[in-house]
Design an enzyme around this catalytic site. Structure first.
Site, PDB file in Angstrom:
ATOM      1  N   ALA A  89      36.044 -26.470 -21.164  1.00  0.00           N
ATOM      2  CA  ALA A  89      35.580 -27.333 -20.070  1.00  0.00           C
ATOM      3  C   ALA A  89      36.293 -26.916 -18.791  1.00  0.00           C
ATOM      4  O   ALA A  89      37.252 -27.554 -18.341  1.00  0.00           O
ATOM      5  CB  ALA A  89      35.814 -28.803 -20.395  1.00  0.00           C
ATOM      6  N   ASN A  90      35.818 -25.803 -18.244  1.00  0.00           N
ATOM      7  CA  ASN A  90      36.404 -25.193 -17.055  1.00  0.00           C
ATOM      8  C   ASN A  90      35.281 -24.691 -16.173  1.00  0.00           C
ATOM      9  O   ASN A  90      34.248 -24.240 -16.672  1.00  0.00           O
ATOM     10  CB  ASN A  90      37.281 -23.997 -17.436  1.00  0.00           C
ATOM     11  CG  ASN A  90      38.313 -24.322 -18.482  1.00  0.00           C
ATOM     12  OD1 ASN A  90      39.177 -25.167 -18.264  1.00  0.00           O
ATOM     13  ND2 ASN A  90      38.229 -23.678 -19.623  1.00  0.00           N
ATOM     14  N   HIS A 103      34.176 -20.516   3.630  1.00  0.00           N
ATOM     15  CA  HIS A 103      33.015 -20.031   2.888  1.00  0.00           C
ATOM     16  C   HIS A 103      33.453 -19.003   1.842  1.00  0.00           C
ATOM     17  O   HIS A 103      34.192 -18.086   2.147  1.00  0.00           O
ATOM     18  CB  HIS A 103      32.008 -19.416   3.858  1.00  0.00           C
ATOM     19  CG  HIS A 103      30.726 -19.032   3.228  1.00  0.00           C
ATOM     20  ND1 HIS A 103      30.039 -17.913   3.594  1.00  0.00           N
ATOM     21  CD2 HIS A 103      29.988 -19.623   2.242  1.00  0.00           C
ATOM     22  CE1 HIS A 103      28.935 -17.814   2.876  1.00  0.00           C
ATOM     23  NE2 HIS A 103      28.891 -18.848   2.043  1.00  0.00           N
ATOM     24  N   HIS A 145      35.371 -15.837 -21.566  1.00  0.00           N
ATOM     25  CA  HIS A 145      36.528 -16.691 -21.278  1.00  0.00           C
ATOM     26  C   HIS A 145      37.704 -15.859 -20.769  1.00  0.00           C
ATOM     27  O   HIS A 145      38.448 -16.298 -19.873  1.00  0.00           O
ATOM     28  CB  HIS A 145      36.919 -17.487 -22.523  1.00  0.00           C
ATOM     29  CG  HIS A 145      37.986 -18.498 -22.279  1.00  0.00           C
ATOM     30  ND1 HIS A 145      37.858 -19.521 -21.367  1.00  0.00           N
ATOM     31  CD2 HIS A 145      39.224 -18.645 -22.817  1.00  0.00           C
ATOM     32  CE1 HIS A 145      38.958 -20.263 -21.360  1.00  0.00           C
ATOM     33  NE2 HIS A 145      39.807 -19.735 -22.225  1.00  0.00           N
TER      34      HIS A 145
END
Length: 139
Positions: A129-130, A20, A106
């Site tokens: 695109a992360n 978790h 970023h």
């Protein structure tokens, strides 16, 4: 926590051993990956596998309770960002559990990848695109 079958042994092991709140980064072909973090490199060529294909498979395999996304993704690559949000929404509907979305710069995103159990590199060439997945529980 693992939900179904995955062919890639490294990804399958990673998902099966998540606890978790553990984090996994799924990234494009250009994101710098810290040396101290496990790299699972799926990239074959430009676009293969895609970021969204990888996200989709990982969502089918693991329970996610939160994601972290770079703010720049929203404006620089809006179509891919919206497609990611659609994938997350579909997973929420399948699982009946909500997924919290957090946006950071970023630069903050790159620092945060240092805390990931692994970084999964795709062949994606879409800027920003992360995503960082935060593992939830299935119960």
């Amino acid at each position: 926590m693992k939900k179904s079958t995955l062919i890639n042994a490294d990804l399958s092991y990673l998902v099966a051993t998540l606890g978790h709140t553990d984090e996994i980064t799924i990234c494009d072909a250009g994101l710098p990956i810290p040396d101290e973090v496990t790299r699972i490199d799926l990239a074959l060529t430009h676009g293969v596998p895609s970021f969204l294909e990888t996200v989709s498979v990982m969502l089918s395999e693991s329970q996610i309770e939160g994601v972290i996304i770079a703010e720049e993704f929203v404006t620089v690559s809006p179509e891919c960002h919206q497609a990611l949000l659609s994938e997350l929404k579909a997973d929420e509907e399948r699982s009946g559990k909500s997924i919290a979305i957090q946006y950071v710069s970023h630069e903050e995103f790159k620092v945060r990848t240092q805390d990931s159990r692994a970084v999964v590199r795709t062949g994606e060439c879409t800027p920003y695109a992360n995503v960082i997945f935060q593992a939830g529980v299935v119960f």
